[in-house]
Design a protein around this motif. Sequence first.
Motif, PDB file in Angstrom:
ATOM      1  N   GLY A 166      22.235   6.840  71.436  1.00 24.69           N
ATOM      2  CA  GLY A 166      22.436   5.408  71.282  1.00 24.69           C
ATOM      3  C   GLY A 166      21.186   4.585  71.523  1.00 24.69           C
ATOM      4  O   GLY A 166      21.238   3.362  71.505  1.00 24.69           O
ATOM      5  N   ARG A 214      18.375  -0.192  72.966  1.00 31.45           N
ATOM      6  CA  ARG A 214      19.715   0.215  72.528  1.00 31.45           C
ATOM      7  C   ARG A 214      19.890  -0.192  71.072  1.00 31.45           C
ATOM      8  O   ARG A 214      19.554  -1.307  70.682  1.00 31.45           O
ATOM      9  CB  ARG A 214      20.792  -0.445  73.375  1.00 31.45           C
ATOM     10  N   ALA A 262      21.753  -1.351  67.705  1.00 27.97           N
ATOM     11  CA  ALA A 262      22.878  -2.224  67.373  1.00 27.97           C
ATOM     12  C   ALA A 262      23.872  -1.444  66.512  1.00 27.97           C
ATOM     13  O   ALA A 262      23.485  -0.773  65.561  1.00 27.97           O
ATOM     14  CB  ALA A 262      22.383  -3.455  66.636  1.00 27.97           C
ATOM     15  N   ARG A 263      25.129  -1.531  66.867  1.00 31.64           N
ATOM     16  CA  ARG A 263      26.194  -0.845  66.129  1.00 31.64           C
ATOM     17  C   ARG A 263      27.327  -1.826  65.864  1.00 31.64           C
ATOM     18  O   ARG A 263      27.960  -2.300  66.811  1.00 31.64           O
ATOM     19  CB  ARG A 263      26.742   0.334  66.930  1.00 31.64           C
ATOM     20  N   GLY A 264      27.568  -2.138  64.606  1.00 30.44           N
ATOM     21  CA  GLY A 264      28.653  -3.040  64.257  1.00 30.44           C
ATOM     22  C   GLY A 264      28.461  -4.408  64.877  1.00 30.44           C
ATOM     23  O   GLY A 264      27.463  -5.074  64.659  1.00 30.44           O
ATOM     24  N   THR A 265      29.421  -4.833  65.702  1.00 34.98           N
ATOM     25  CA  THR A 265      29.327  -6.142  66.345  1.00 34.98           C
ATOM     26  C   THR A 265      28.541  -6.082  67.653  1.00 34.98           C
ATOM     27  O   THR A 265      28.214  -7.122  68.206  1.00 34.98           O
ATOM     28  CB  THR A 265      30.734  -6.714  66.621  1.00 34.98           C
ATOM     29  N   ASP A 266      28.270  -4.866  68.158  1.00 38.76           N
ATOM     30  CA  ASP A 266      27.472  -4.733  69.382  1.00 38.76           C
ATOM     31  C   ASP A 266      26.020  -5.050  69.071  1.00 38.76           C
ATOM     32  O   ASP A 266      25.438  -4.500  68.152  1.00 38.76           O
ATOM     33  CB  ASP A 266      27.552  -3.307  69.942  1.00 38.76           C
ATOM     34  N   LYS A 267      25.447  -5.935  69.854  1.00 36.80           N
ATOM     35  CA  LYS A 267      24.039  -6.273  69.692  1.00 36.80           C
ATOM     36  C   LYS A 267      23.194  -5.213  70.385  1.00 36.80           C
ATOM     37  O   LYS A 267      23.646  -4.545  71.301  1.00 36.80           O
ATOM     38  CB  LYS A 267      23.748  -7.633  70.336  1.00 36.80           C
ATOM     39  N   GLY A 268      21.958  -5.103  69.938  1.00 34.81           N
ATOM     40  CA  GLY A 268      21.006  -4.235  70.621  1.00 34.81           C
ATOM     41  C   GLY A 268      20.582  -4.896  71.924  1.00 34.81           C
ATOM     42  O   GLY A 268      21.037  -5.971  72.283  1.00 34.81           O
ATOM     43  N   GLY A 269      19.690  -4.277  72.621  1.00 33.70           N
ATOM     44  CA  GLY A 269      19.254  -4.836  73.892  1.00 33.70           C
ATOM     45  C   GLY A 269      17.783  -5.184  73.866  1.00 33.70           C
ATOM     46  O   GLY A 269      17.138  -5.167  72.817  1.00 33.70           O
TER      47      GLY A 269
END
Length: 77
Positions: free
Chosen positions: A15, A30, A32-39
């Motif tokens: 990830g 991190r 980004a996957r779908g609605t999850d933002k990266g860091g």
Amino acid sequence: MAEKVAKVGIKREQGFLYYLDKEGNVSRVRMARGTDKGGNPEVISKTGIKREKGFLYYLDKEGDVSRSAMARGKKSK
């Protein structure tokens, strides 16, 4: 053929995207996957590698920093 530039021995976690930043340090962020933002990126190892033109720098399977010459100017048949 690749040559090792620095022995770091980083254990990768799923990830995350690992890369060499502008200062020559190994960083990760991190993905980004779908609605999850990266860091925000975090520095994993301060190596301070000076890059040379014409080489591609990357983390190899052992978690060390390696480089290989970029293929440039090849003509297709």
